[in-house]
Enzyme design. Structure first.
Site, PDB file in Angstrom:
ATOM      1  N   ARG A  96       0.640  -1.115  -0.044  1.00 23.42           N
ATOM      2  CA  ARG A  96       0.221  -0.079  -0.080  1.00 23.42           C
ATOM      3  C   ARG A  96       0.872   1.188   0.064  1.00 23.42           C
ATOM      4  O   ARG A  96       0.550   2.371  -0.631  1.00 23.42           O
ATOM      5  CB  ARG A  96      -0.789  -0.009   1.307  1.00 23.42           C
ATOM      6  CG  ARG A  96      -1.853   1.271   1.479  1.00 23.42           C
ATOM      7  CD  ARG A  96      -2.995   0.894   2.360  1.00 23.42           C
ATOM      8  NE  ARG A  96      -3.853   1.629   2.605  1.00 23.42           N
ATOM      9  CZ  ARG A  96      -4.005   2.516   3.349  1.00 23.42           C
ATOM     10  NH1 ARG A  96      -3.032   2.660   4.390  1.00 23.42           N
ATOM     11  NH2 ARG A  96      -4.969   3.626   3.623  1.00 23.42           N
ATOM     12  N   HIS A 120       0.467   4.152  -2.607  1.00 28.78           N
ATOM     13  CA  HIS A 120       0.139   5.609  -2.149  1.00 28.78           C
ATOM     14  C   HIS A 120       1.214   6.528  -2.386  1.00 28.78           C
ATOM     15  O   HIS A 120       1.114   7.789  -2.430  1.00 28.78           O
ATOM     16  CB  HIS A 120      -0.269   5.594  -0.589  1.00 28.78           C
ATOM     17  CG  HIS A 120      -1.564   5.099  -0.420  1.00 28.78           C
ATOM     18  ND1 HIS A 120      -2.290   5.786   0.653  1.00 28.78           N
ATOM     19  CD2 HIS A 120      -2.480   4.285  -0.975  1.00 28.78           C
ATOM     20  CE1 HIS A 120      -3.516   5.192   0.505  1.00 28.78           C
ATOM     21  NE2 HIS A 120      -3.638   4.212  -0.383  1.00 28.78           N
TER      22      HIS A 120
END
Ligand SMILES: *[C@@H]1O[C@H](CO)[C@@H](O)[C@H](O)[C@H]1NC(C)=O
Ligand SMILES: *[C@@H]1O[C@H](CO)[C@@H](O)[C@H](O)[C@H]1NC(C)=O
Length: 328
Positions: A70, A74
């Site tokens: 993640r 991101h």
């Protein structure tokens, strides 16, 4: 069929040819800026060192695998894969860490910092934090039984952070499928790649605050028993930081259960379930990945490669940070 008059000696055609060759050369040069063996001479042990470090972090906390994947996502969705997400707040830097969907939920910094420290010890100032984030995501996937892939290298680190872009560009747990498609398209990723990348939710957890609306809305698109279990865990008021796994059966193992769960209306976030709504544009892809685990793995790996190459800083842009949390 029209024939092209062949007069290669015409000055006009020669000029055109010259422009064409130059354009092709420029395009090739731009694409060649990330390369597989960038550190072969300058830091031959870089990739082994990162992998060893990431593995020892994951041995302590396997849940961190989801966090590392993640983190890369991101990073890349906000101003490209430039490690801007790693910068801490200072009088001159507004951090992305507390912006929008990152706030209180983004993890993995310690694992990246540890890997960076080890790499700096063997070859100081050579390997960027942005490359370490990209390699760590790949190593995390492999560690939990997911696919592996080759990571092209040469991303340089930003000298600024972009919290406003984090707020506007990162997907939200409330996004509908059209919004998700649009967001990924904005980063050069197609519908299929969006669905494949969503499959990263085979790992990790979400916070109560991000799925409360869904489990208390009594909407038709959630399995009743599943909603009941989640309601006992996540109260209507309070408990914002209580978490639930995306994939309740194998939360630490990379597989295609996520897609099977969506087909049973057991997606955790609203933005998960919109991928399979009964007649939705992505239903067919979810069904395909739920049935063909190998297809999902291959597509996930290919989409991670593409995502990892969103707008990198290359050449002399940016810098190679010495410490990932601060500019040099
Ligand atoms: C991040 O979350 C904390 C805790 O909920 C909150 O106090 C803070 O204001 C949030 N920060 C931003 C920038 O939204
Ligand atoms: C959750 O939040 C409560 C109250 O804000 C706090 O006391 C507790 O330590 C938090 N738990 C975790 C795991 O962060």
């Amino acid at each position: 069929m029209a024939t092209i008059p062949s007069k290669p000696s015409s000055p006009f055609l020669l000029a055109l040819l010259f422009i064409l060759i130059n354009t092709v050369a420029t395009i090739t040069q731009t694409e060649a800026q990330l390369s597989l063996n960038l550190y072969a001479k300058t830091c031959p042990n870089a990739l082994n060192t990162i992998r060893t470090s990431i593995r020892s972090s994951l041995a302590v906390d396997t849940r961190m695998a989801a966090g590392l994947i993640r983190l890369h996502f991101h990073d890349c969705f906000v101003h490209g894969c430039d490690a801007s997400i790693l910068l801490d707040q200072t009088p001159t830097i507004r951090t992305e860490k507390t912006a929008g969907g990152n706030n209180m939920s983004i993890t993995g910094f310690e694992a990246i910092d540890a890997a960076k420290a080890r790499v700096e010890k063997i070859c100081p100032g050579v390997v960027s934090c942005a490359d370490i984030v990209a390699v760590a995501a790949r190593d995390a996937s492999a560690y939990v039984g997911g696919p592996t892939w080759n990571v092209k290298l040469g991303r340089r680190d930003s000298t600024s952070a972009y919290p406003d872009v984090a707020v506007t560009d990162l997907p939200s747990h409330n996004d509908d499928v059209e919004t998700l498609i649009k967001r990924f398209k904005g980063k050069g990723l197609n519908v299929r790649e969006m669905v494949a990348l969503s499959g990263a939710h085979t790992l990790g957890d979400a916070q109560c605050s991000s799925f409360r609306d869904r489990i208390y809305s009594d909407g038709a698109n959630i399995d009743g028993a599943y909603a009941g279990v989640l309601r006992r865990r996540c109260p209507l008021v309070g408990g914002d930081n209580v978490t639930a796994p995306f994939d309740p059966v194998t939360p630490d193992h990379f597989d295609n259960n996520y897609f099977r769960d969506l087909m049973r209306r057991r997606g955790l976030l609203a933005s998960d379930q919109v991928l399979y709504s009964g007649g939705g544009v992505t239903d067919g892809i979810v069904r395909e990945y739920g049935k063909l685990a190998g297809r999902f793995r291959d597509d996930f790996a290919a989409a991670m490669v593409k995502m990892g190459e969103i707008q990198p800083l290359t050449g002399s842009a940016g810098q190679i940070r010495r410490i990932c949390g601060a500019v040099n």
